[in-house]
Design a protein around this motif. Sequence first.
Motif, PDB file in Angstrom:
ATOM      1  N   VAL A 190       0.854  -1.186   0.000  1.00  0.00           N
ATOM      2  CA  VAL A 190       0.000   0.000   0.000  1.00  0.00           C
ATOM      3  C   VAL A 190       0.891   1.238   0.000  1.00  0.00           C
ATOM      4  N   THR A 191       0.661   2.123  -0.972  1.00  0.00           N
ATOM      5  CA  THR A 191       1.452   3.353  -1.065  1.00  0.00           C
ATOM      6  C   THR A 191       0.649   4.586  -0.665  1.00  0.00           C
ATOM      7  N   GLN A 249      -6.453   3.737   1.045  1.00  0.00           N
ATOM      8  CA  GLN A 249      -6.752   2.390   1.540  1.00  0.00           C
ATOM      9  C   GLN A 249      -7.780   2.450   2.667  1.00  0.00           C
ATOM     10  N   GLN A 250      -7.654   3.428   3.533  1.00  0.00           N
ATOM     11  CA  GLN A 250      -8.609   3.590   4.628  1.00  0.00           C
ATOM     12  C   GLN A 250     -10.001   3.942   4.087  1.00  0.00           C
ATOM     13  N   GLN A 275       2.845  -8.220  -3.115  1.00  0.00           N
ATOM     14  CA  GLN A 275       3.258  -8.350  -1.727  1.00  0.00           C
ATOM     15  C   GLN A 275       2.115  -8.861  -0.845  1.00  0.00           C
ATOM     16  N   ARG A 276       0.880  -8.730  -1.364  1.00  0.00           N
ATOM     17  CA  ARG A 276      -0.300  -9.107  -0.593  1.00  0.00           C
ATOM     18  C   ARG A 276      -1.197 -10.001  -1.441  1.00  0.00           C
ATOM     19  N   VAL A 277      -1.767 -11.004  -0.811  1.00  0.00           N
ATOM     20  CA  VAL A 277      -2.738 -11.871  -1.463  1.00  0.00           C
ATOM     21  C   VAL A 277      -3.982 -11.875  -0.581  1.00  0.00           C
ATOM     22  N   PHE A 305     -10.646   4.051  -4.986  1.00  0.00           N
ATOM     23  CA  PHE A 305      -9.743   4.250  -3.844  1.00  0.00           C
ATOM     24  C   PHE A 305      -8.746   3.098  -3.748  1.00  0.00           C
ATOM     25  N   ALA A 306      -9.215   1.875  -4.000  1.00  0.00           N
ATOM     26  CA  ALA A 306      -8.322   0.718  -3.955  1.00  0.00           C
ATOM     27  C   ALA A 306      -7.209   0.855  -4.984  1.00  0.00           C
TER      28      ALA A 306
END
Length: 97
Positions: free
Chosen positions: A12-13, A18-19, A52-54, A80-81
Motif C-alpha cells: 500500500v502506497t 486504503q482507509q 506483496q499481498r494476497v 480508492f483501492a
Amino acid sequence: MKGYWIVLGSSVTDKDAQQAYGALWAPIAEKYQAKLKTVDAASVLKEQRETQRVLVVEFPSHEAAIACYEDPAYQEAKEFALRASNRELLILAGELM
C-alpha cells in the motif's frame, strides 16, 4: 458453487486511499455476504514481481461475486483501492477453501 475474488496487490502506497476503501467496502461486503479469508502471502507467492499481498474474498456464489464487482457502489470504492496500491483482481468459481 461459491465465488471468489483473488486480489494480488503491491504494498500500500496511499494509506488514506486504503482507509477510504475499507470504509466503503464494509457495507458492500455485508450486502453480498463476502468473507475475507486470511492468506499468508509468503507461503503462497512463489514467483512474483510486485505482489506483496494476497487476499481471498469468498462469496456465497459466483453470481454474487460478479454482482458485487459490478455494483455501482463497488465501482466507486474501487477507485480508492486502485489509488492505494497496484493490484490485479480475478473472479473464480468453485470450492477453493
